[in-house]
Scaffold this active site. Structure first.
Site, PDB file in Angstrom:
ATOM      1  N   ARG A 123       0.849  -1.201   0.000  1.00 55.04           N
ATOM      2  CA  ARG A 123       0.000   0.000   0.000  1.00 55.04           C
ATOM      3  C   ARG A 123       0.879   1.244   0.000  1.00 55.04           C
ATOM      4  O   ARG A 123       0.574   2.246  -0.627  1.00 55.04           O
ATOM      5  CB  ARG A 123      -0.959   0.003   1.212  1.00 55.04           C
ATOM      6  CG  ARG A 123      -1.717   1.302   1.328  1.00 55.04           C
ATOM      7  CD  ARG A 123      -2.944   1.299   2.240  1.00 55.04           C
ATOM      8  NE  ARG A 123      -2.900   0.374   3.338  1.00 55.04           N
ATOM      9  CZ  ARG A 123      -2.166   0.536   4.457  1.00 55.04           C
ATOM     10  NH1 ARG A 123      -1.422   1.607   4.618  1.00 55.04           N
ATOM     11  NH2 ARG A 123      -2.179  -0.381   5.399  1.00 55.04           N
ATOM     12  N   TYR A 176     -17.228  16.880 -15.119  1.00 57.08           N
ATOM     13  CA  TYR A 176     -17.478  15.440 -15.185  1.00 57.08           C
ATOM     14  C   TYR A 176     -18.519  15.080 -14.114  1.00 57.08           C
ATOM     15  O   TYR A 176     -18.400  15.522 -12.960  1.00 57.08           O
ATOM     16  CB  TYR A 176     -16.161  14.697 -14.935  1.00 57.08           C
ATOM     17  CG  TYR A 176     -16.333  13.203 -14.896  1.00 57.08           C
ATOM     18  CD1 TYR A 176     -16.587  12.496 -16.063  1.00 57.08           C
ATOM     19  CD2 TYR A 176     -16.255  12.500 -13.700  1.00 57.08           C
ATOM     20  CE1 TYR A 176     -16.765  11.122 -16.033  1.00 57.08           C
ATOM     21  CE2 TYR A 176     -16.428  11.134 -13.665  1.00 57.08           C
ATOM     22  CZ  TYR A 176     -16.679  10.449 -14.830  1.00 57.08           C
ATOM     23  OH  TYR A 176     -16.850   9.096 -14.798  1.00 57.08           O
ATOM     24  N   ASP A 232      -8.240  19.072 -13.904  1.00 57.50           N
ATOM     25  CA  ASP A 232      -8.532  17.738 -14.429  1.00 57.50           C
ATOM     26  C   ASP A 232      -8.148  17.765 -15.908  1.00 57.50           C
ATOM     27  O   ASP A 232      -8.827  18.381 -16.726  1.00 57.50           O
ATOM     28  CB  ASP A 232     -10.026  17.428 -14.235  1.00 57.50           C
ATOM     29  CG  ASP A 232     -10.421  16.045 -14.753  1.00 57.50           C
ATOM     30  OD1 ASP A 232      -9.680  15.489 -15.579  1.00 57.50           O
ATOM     31  OD2 ASP A 232     -11.482  15.544 -14.338  1.00 57.50           O
ATOM     32  N   LYS A 239      -8.604   6.770 -19.226  1.00 55.27           N
ATOM     33  CA  LYS A 239      -8.927   7.288 -20.548  1.00 55.27           C
ATOM     34  C   LYS A 239      -7.693   7.264 -21.454  1.00 55.27           C
ATOM     35  O   LYS A 239      -7.208   6.198 -21.773  1.00 55.27           O
ATOM     36  CB  LYS A 239      -9.540   8.684 -20.399  1.00 55.27           C
ATOM     37  CG  LYS A 239     -10.582   8.791 -19.271  1.00 55.27           C
ATOM     38  CD  LYS A 239     -11.826   7.946 -19.500  1.00 55.27           C
ATOM     39  CE  LYS A 239     -12.725   7.808 -18.277  1.00 55.27           C
ATOM     40  NZ  LYS A 239     -13.097   9.031 -17.596  1.00 55.27           N
TER      41      LYS A 239
HETATM   42  C1  LIG Z   1     -13.602   9.430 -16.311  1.00 56.55           C
HETATM   43  C2  LIG Z   1     -13.341  10.764 -15.790  1.00 56.55           C
HETATM   44  C3  LIG Z   1     -13.129  10.991 -14.421  1.00 56.55           C
HETATM   45  C4  LIG Z   1     -13.243   9.874 -13.393  1.00 56.55           C
HETATM   46  O1  LIG Z   1     -12.259   8.914 -13.574  1.00 56.55           O
HETATM   47  P1  LIG Z   1     -12.462   7.344 -13.211  1.00 56.55           P
HETATM   48  O2  LIG Z   1     -11.176   6.747 -13.632  1.00 56.55           O
HETATM   49  O3  LIG Z   1     -13.650   6.876 -14.001  1.00 56.55           O
HETATM   50  O4  LIG Z   1     -12.720   7.275 -11.755  1.00 56.55           O
HETATM   51  C5  LIG Z   1     -12.842  12.272 -14.001  1.00 56.55           C
HETATM   52  N1  LIG Z   1     -12.777  13.306 -14.876  1.00 56.55           N
HETATM   53  C6  LIG Z   1     -12.983  13.133 -16.199  1.00 56.55           C
HETATM   54  C7  LIG Z   1     -12.884  14.311 -17.104  1.00 56.55           C
HETATM   55  C8  LIG Z   1     -13.272  11.877 -16.696  1.00 56.55           C
HETATM   56  O5  LIG Z   1     -13.490  11.713 -18.001  1.00 56.55           O
END
Ligand SMILES: *Cc1c(COP(=O)(O)O)cnc(C)c1O
Length: 379
Positions: free
Chosen positions: A46, A98, A170, A195
């Site tokens: 961890r 998001y 983000d 992504k």
């Molecule tokens: C998918 C996404 C998230 C969340 O990420 P996860 O890996 O699904 O927890 C946050 N911000 C954006 C812009 C996203 O596309």
């Protein structure tokens, strides 16, 4: 080192015991000590794991950061950022977020006494009017999901710095290939690694990067204390995925451009959202802060008819209907019922998100096949 070279080499070394060029998957929870407290820098997975370490270094290099941390999901990374705050602290976030980010802010952290203001970042100069003595963090997502609005990161960071407020970005939609928020003055960058970074729709993971040593230390403490770490197998997959990030992104951008222009010229399409189009409302800012415009394209049909939009989404042959984005395969999403269902309809509409909007994650297939698919689906 330039981007493509870093993607392949940063943070990774041939395995010291065998010379294996690929970072081994250290699928272990613990590490043997030769005497109590005498170890090789690893005690418990961890806290530290060599596969995760390699990925964290590799990822940090892509964001021009000194420090990188990876988590079990993008939202676990966002969760770690919220844990930097205390009851009474205020967060200013864009009103075009998001869905899961909006949900964790309003349904979880609001209950712990954090206050969130969702505002339009269209005109960064009005941002100052929302900052109070309790404001600790500004949370920005750009390009935004699914309207592909662009927020001027440098302008936001400049105002935030004057007011001693930190800025987190983000950067999921852009990926580090297109945009590096820390270089533009942000304190923290967050990714859903699920992504573009992972890129193959086979891993759920999140990441944070920073150049602020104090912030990095607090985040490392939270990573270990709260424990939302990414496992070694997933770290291996992402290390492998990142090795082609620059090549994939080139093709995502190329295909995104072709799809956006095709849609913009289609008589049945009413509006196309892609920051590379010259009539996109934030095109100039996108040109300044991004290296290209990415593979995310949203659009609406003329007439705004939900049944017609549904038929279109059901008739795709190459695009798959599903949540998520950034993988090699093209995906189509209906934000109002899928990614953004947790945002109330009135909030969605306030942010300009129509129920008939269709979002495409344009993959890296041959563009002729993608355009043929759009042609037959739109009809
Ligand atoms: C998918 C996404 C998230 C969340 O990420 P996860 O890996 O699904 O927890 C946050 N911000 C954006 C812009 C996203 O596309």
């Amino acid at each position: 080192m330039k981007f493509g070279t870093k993607a392949i080499h940063a943070g990774v070394q041939p395995d010291p015991t065998t010379g294996a060029i690929m970072t081994p998957i250290y699928q272990t929870s613990t590490y043997v000590q030769s005497s109590p407290g005498v170890h090789k820098g690893y005690e418990y997975s961890r806290t530290q794991n060599p596969t995760r370490d390699a990925l964290q270094k590799n990822f940090a290099a892509l964001e021009n950061a000194q420090h990188g941390l990876v988590y079990g999901s993008g939202l676990a990374a966002t969760d770690a950022v919220m844990k930097l705050l205390k009851p009474g602290d205020e967060v200013i976030a864009s009103n075009d977020l998001y869905g899961g980010t909006y949900r964790i802010f309003t349904k979880i952290y609001q209950n712990f006494g954090l206050k969130f203001r969702f505002v339009s970042f269209d005109d960064a100069s009005t941002l100052e009017t929302h900052i109070t003595p309790a404001t600790r963090l500004i949370w920005v997502e750009t390009p935004t999901n699914p309207l592909l609005n662009i927020i001027d990161i440098a302008a936001v960071a400049q105002i935030a710095r004057r007011q001693r407020v930190q800025v987190a970005v983000d950067n999921t939609f852009a990926s580090p290939y297109l945009q590096n928020p820390l270089d533009l003055g942000a304190d923290l960058v967050m990714h859903s690694v699920t992504k573009y970074l992972g890129g193959h729709s086979d891993v759920v993971m999140g990441a944070l990067a920073t150049n602020d040593a104090t912030l990095a230390q607090r985040l490392a403490f939270i990573q270990n204390a709260s424990g939302a770490v990414a496992g070694p197998q997933d770290c291996f997959l992402v290390l492998r995925g990142i090795k082609t990030l620059h090549i994939r992104m080139q093709r995502h951008c190329e295909n995104g451009r072709a799809v956006a222009h095709f849609l913009a010229n289609h008589p049945k399409v009413s509006k196309v959202y892609w920051p590379g189009l010259e009539d996109h409302r934030n095109h100039q800012i996108a040109r300044q802060q991004m290296r290209d415009f990415g593979g995310m394209v949203s659009f609406t049909l003329k007439g705004d008819d939900m049944e017609e939009a549904r038929r279109l989404m059901e008739s795709f042959q190459v695009f798959s209907l599903g949540e998520s984005l950034g993988g090699v395969e093209s995906l189509c999403t209906h934000p109002a019922t899928m990614t953004h269902a947790s945002i109330p309809k009135e909030e969605r509409e306030k942010a300009g998100l129509k129920d008939t909007l269709i979002r495409l994650s344009v993959g890296i297939e041959d563009i002729e096949d993608l355009l043929d698919d759009l042609k037959q689906a739109i009809g």
